[in-house]
Design a protein around this motif. Structure first.
Motif, PDB file in Angstrom:
ATOM      1  N   ASN A 153       0.841  -1.189   0.000  1.00 11.51           N
ATOM      2  CA  ASN A 153       0.000   0.000   0.000  1.00 11.51           C
ATOM      3  C   ASN A 153       0.878   1.243   0.000  1.00 11.51           C
ATOM      4  N   GLY A 154       0.535   2.202  -0.837  1.00 12.79           N
ATOM      5  CA  GLY A 154       1.299   3.444  -0.921  1.00 12.79           C
ATOM      6  C   GLY A 154       1.079   4.095  -2.266  1.00 12.79           C
ATOM      7  N   GLY A 155       0.313   5.188  -2.293  1.00 17.14           N
ATOM      8  CA  GLY A 155      -0.060   5.815  -3.555  1.00 17.14           C
ATOM      9  C   GLY A 155       1.096   6.467  -4.289  1.00 17.14           C
ATOM     10  N   THR A 156       1.924   7.244  -3.573  1.00 16.24           N
ATOM     11  CA  THR A 156       3.032   7.938  -4.234  1.00 16.24           C
ATOM     12  C   THR A 156       4.022   6.953  -4.823  1.00 16.24           C
ATOM     13  N   ALA A 157       4.319   5.892  -4.085  1.00 15.50           N
ATOM     14  CA  ALA A 157       5.250   4.882  -4.581  1.00 15.50           C
ATOM     15  C   ALA A 157       4.706   4.224  -5.845  1.00 15.50           C
ATOM     16  N   LEU A 158       3.403   3.955  -5.884  1.00 18.78           N
ATOM     17  CA  LEU A 158       2.794   3.335  -7.060  1.00 18.78           C
ATOM     18  C   LEU A 158       2.895   4.255  -8.269  1.00 18.78           C
ATOM     19  N   VAL A 159       2.580   5.543  -8.075  1.00 22.93           N
ATOM     20  CA  VAL A 159       2.657   6.513  -9.169  1.00 22.93           C
ATOM     21  C   VAL A 159       4.094   6.638  -9.675  1.00 22.93           C
ATOM     22  N   ALA A 160       5.051   6.733  -8.740  1.00 26.67           N
ATOM     23  CA  ALA A 160       6.461   6.875  -9.118  1.00 26.67           C
ATOM     24  C   ALA A 160       6.955   5.651  -9.871  1.00 26.67           C
ATOM     25  N   ASN A 161       6.578   4.467  -9.419  1.00 27.78           N
ATOM     26  CA  ASN A 161       7.018   3.240 -10.094  1.00 27.78           C
ATOM     27  C   ASN A 161       6.419   3.109 -11.490  1.00 27.78           C
ATOM     28  N   PHE A 162       5.169   3.509 -11.649  1.00 24.48           N
ATOM     29  CA  PHE A 162       4.552   3.492 -12.981  1.00 24.48           C
ATOM     30  C   PHE A 162       5.248   4.494 -13.907  1.00 24.48           C
ATOM     31  N   PHE A 163       5.660   5.617 -13.360  1.00 28.25           N
ATOM     32  CA  PHE A 163       6.384   6.609 -14.163  1.00 28.25           C
ATOM     33  C   PHE A 163       7.704   6.022 -14.657  1.00 28.25           C
ATOM     34  N   ILE A 164       8.408   5.311 -13.787  1.00 27.60           N
ATOM     35  CA  ILE A 164       9.662   4.655 -14.182  1.00 27.60           C
ATOM     36  C   ILE A 164       9.412   3.668 -15.322  1.00 27.60           C
ATOM     37  N   ILE A 165       8.375   2.849 -15.188  1.00 26.81           N
ATOM     38  CA  ILE A 165       8.089   1.857 -16.230  1.00 26.81           C
ATOM     39  C   ILE A 165       7.712   2.555 -17.535  1.00 26.81           C
ATOM     40  N   GLY A 166       7.024   3.692 -17.437  1.00 23.69           N
ATOM     41  CA  GLY A 166       6.719   4.466 -18.641  1.00 23.69           C
ATOM     42  C   GLY A 166       7.982   4.931 -19.347  1.00 23.69           C
ATOM     43  N   LEU A 167       8.950   5.438 -18.577  1.00 23.64           N
ATOM     44  CA  LEU A 167      10.229   5.858 -19.158  1.00 23.64           C
ATOM     45  C   LEU A 167      10.944   4.681 -19.826  1.00 23.64           C
ATOM     46  N   LEU A 168      10.929   3.544 -19.150  1.00 19.02           N
ATOM     47  CA  LEU A 168      11.589   2.355 -19.695  1.00 19.02           C
ATOM     48  C   LEU A 168      10.884   1.861 -20.954  1.00 19.02           C
ATOM     49  N   SER A 169       9.573   2.011 -21.017  1.00 18.87           N
ATOM     50  CA  SER A 169       8.828   1.628 -22.222  1.00 18.87           C
ATOM     51  C   SER A 169       9.270   2.470 -23.414  1.00 18.87           C
ATOM     52  N   GLN A 170       9.518   3.748 -23.148  1.00 17.70           N
ATOM     53  CA  GLN A 170       9.980   4.620 -24.230  1.00 17.70           C
ATOM     54  C   GLN A 170      11.370   4.200 -24.715  1.00 17.70           C
ATOM     55  N   ILE A 171      12.235   3.815 -23.782  1.00 16.89           N
ATOM     56  CA  ILE A 171      13.559   3.331 -24.158  1.00 16.89           C
ATOM     57  C   ILE A 171      13.430   2.073 -25.013  1.00 16.89           C
ATOM     58  N   SER A 172      12.545   1.172 -24.605  1.00 17.69           N
ATOM     59  CA  SER A 172      12.323  -0.064 -25.356  1.00 17.69           C
ATOM     60  C   SER A 172      11.783   0.225 -26.742  1.00 17.69           C
ATOM     61  N   ARG A 173      10.888   1.186 -26.839  1.00 22.66           N
ATOM     62  CA  ARG A 173      10.306   1.526 -28.136  1.00 22.66           C
ATOM     63  C   ARG A 173      11.374   2.069 -29.079  1.00 22.66           C
ATOM     64  N   ARG A 174      12.337   2.822 -28.532  1.00 21.77           N
ATOM     65  CA  ARG A 174      13.413   3.345 -29.368  1.00 21.77           C
ATOM     66  C   ARG A 174      14.301   2.213 -29.898  1.00 21.77           C
ATOM     67  N   ILE A 175      14.522   1.195 -29.070  1.00 22.44           N
ATOM     68  CA  ILE A 175      15.300   0.039 -29.522  1.00 22.44           C
ATOM     69  C   ILE A 175      14.579  -0.647 -30.684  1.00 22.44           C
ATOM     70  N   TYR A 176      13.288  -0.834 -30.527  1.00 26.32           N
ATOM     71  CA  TYR A 176      12.499  -1.484 -31.580  1.00 26.32           C
ATOM     72  C   TYR A 176      12.556  -0.665 -32.884  1.00 26.32           C
ATOM     73  N   THR A 177      12.382   0.660 -32.763  1.00 21.31           N
ATOM     74  CA  THR A 177      12.412   1.529 -33.933  1.00 21.31           C
ATOM     75  C   THR A 177      13.764   1.480 -34.611  1.00 21.31           C
ATOM     76  N   GLN A 178      14.827   1.532 -33.806  1.00 23.03           N
ATOM     77  CA  GLN A 178      16.186   1.542 -34.354  1.00 23.03           C
ATOM     78  C   GLN A 178      16.502   0.250 -35.096  1.00 23.03           C
ATOM     79  N   ASN A 179      16.003  -0.882 -34.587  1.00 22.86           N
ATOM     80  CA  ASN A 179      16.338  -2.165 -35.182  1.00 22.86           C
ATOM     81  C   ASN A 179      15.366  -2.609 -36.268  1.00 22.86           C
ATOM     82  N   ASN A 180      14.386  -1.780 -36.563  1.00 24.88           N
ATOM     83  CA  ASN A 180      13.419  -2.150 -37.600  1.00 24.88           C
ATOM     84  C   ASN A 180      13.286  -1.070 -38.661  1.00 24.88           C
ATOM     85  N   ASN A 181      14.255  -0.188 -38.721  1.00 27.94           N
ATOM     86  CA  ASN A 181      14.277   0.848 -39.770  1.00 27.94           C
ATOM     87  C   ASN A 181      15.447   0.614 -40.704  1.00 27.94           C
TER      88      ASN A 181
END
Length: 401
Positions: free
Chosen positions: A373-401
């Motif tokens: 239980n902990g709202g701020t921690a949940l929001v912060a952790n989701f933000f981290i995963i969002g940033l990591l998703s963007q990094i992953s998307r860049r890898i996919y774009t780079q390797n498929n262009n």
């Protein structure tokens, strides 16, 4: 058809070139290529797991204190709304534009973290001032975001032209003051009596320095400073010394300082292989303090047994393996450093929480990522995963262009 000698040589040369290309160019597996989706599979599962057990572990306490057994589970579910928004922001925001303001965000959250000590602004719980509460607004824990902005600020310093020093010769830095300001983060966090989060943010910083190629000769000095600082922090606070002594022998004071960890042992022991069943924990009946926060894993173990812990371990392993792949295959040095810091902080938090519940580490007061239980921690952790998703998307774009 028989090939000429020249054609055979040309074909072999082409094959050699293709082989060199395959060997020299890292190709991420399907684990991370599809826009970071694999990151979200364990995150969604862990979050659902968390809401279920926030309800299970807090239902009796909530019913007695708030008149409804769904109080904490409902709050945690509501926090999913800003958490999802934070994830979308992290996944969509332009890194280049975001990094332009990271210095200001870092200092803003350093100030907010110190502001938790200001009367009528800061909120104290169990003797620790870690939250800001203004009027009817929900309380927030600024240190959760300070940890993220610290590793992002550090990444920005190390990947900017002025930060190239750290890879070669630190003493040549002309703007050393900017780098030294990073120490404000652990100072602000430790002032809140949050030793665990201090260790977490330091682990992220050290991992980034290692990934950035800091010469090994500097690490002895770095670890010396860290150990000296953390030792001093322990010695100047009697309650931290008490936690160390309790860790060494919790049964010396079974009804006092050792009570919580002993009740955790009982919960884990009662779980056995398959557990008592969801909702059937006995330790949550006011025996185990903080059953829905720092010690939620003890309730999970009691209700789901070894099988439940195995499922959690698999989910965390999949998540951290996916992040580790981003560390290896990130499309830029900046992305790899950020993924390294995120990986180190999340893994350290998970290990410390599990270690405390198992009695392998002194109590640090850290939540289990995506579950406690902990709202701020949940929001912060989701933000981290969002940033990591963007990094992953860049890898996919780079390797498929």
């Amino acid at each position: 058809m028989k090939l000429s000698e020249k054609e055979i040589l040309d074909k072999n040369k082409l094959n050699d070139e293709n082989l060199e290309t395959i060997l020299d160019t890292p190709k991420p597996s399907t684990w991370i290529t599809y826009g970071g989706n694999v990151l979200w599979v364990p995150v969604i599962a862990l979050t659902g797991f968390g809401i279920l057990f926030v309800y299970s572990s807090s239902s009796v306490y909530s019913s007695q204190h708030f008149g409804t057994e769904f109080y904490y589970a409902k709050r945690q579910t509501i926090y999913l709304i800003p958490a999802i928004l934070a994830a979308i922001i992290g996944a969509k925001i332009s890194f280049d534009n975001f990094y332009k303001y990271i210095k200001y965000l870092f200092f803003a959250f350093v100030i907010l973290t110190f502001a938790t000590h200001v009367p009528h602004i800061g909120k104290t719980v169990s003797g620790a001032s870690r939250w800001i509460s203004i009027g009817p607004l929900p309380a927030i824990q600024p240190s959760e975001f300070l940890k993220i902005f610290t590793i992002m600020f550090m990444t920005w310093i190390l990947t900017s032209k002025s930060g190239e020093f750290i890879k070669n010769e630190p003493k040549r830095l002309s703007n050393a003051l900017e780098f030294l300001t990073l120490f404000l983060a652990p100072i602000a966090i430790i002032s809140q009596k949050d030793f665990g989060s201090t260790v977490v943010v330091i682990s992220g910083a050290v991992a980034i320095l290692f990934m950035n190629g800091l010469p090994k000769r500097y690490f002895a000095g770095i670890f010396g400073i860290i150990i000296s600082g953390l030792t001093t922090a322990i010695l100047i606070e009697p309650y931290r010394i008490s936690r160390i002594m309790t860790f060494l022998d919790p049964f010396k004071d079974p009804l006092g300082s050792g009570f919580q960890v002993i009740q955790s042992f009982v919960a884990v022991a009662n779980g056995g292989l398959f557990g008592r069943g969801i909702g059937e924990s006995q330790q949550k009946l006011f025996f185990l303090p903080e059953a829905h926060t720092d010690f939620i894993l003890a309730v999970i173990t009691e209700e789901m047994g070894f099988i439940g812990i195995l499922v959690l371990t698999i989910l965390y392993s999949v998540l951290y393996y996916a992040i580790l792949r981003l560390v290896i295959y990130g499309s830029s040095h900046r992305d790899r450093l950020l993924a390294t810091g995120a990986f180190a902080m999340l893994v350290t938090t998970t290990i410390i929480n599990m270690g405390v519940v198992a009695g392998a580490l002194p109590n640090k007061g850290l939540p289990l990522p995506f579950i406690s239980n902990g709202g701020t921690a949940l929001v912060a952790n989701f933000f981290i995963i969002g940033l990591l998703s963007q990094i992953s998307r860049r890898i996919y774009t780079q390797n498929n262009n």
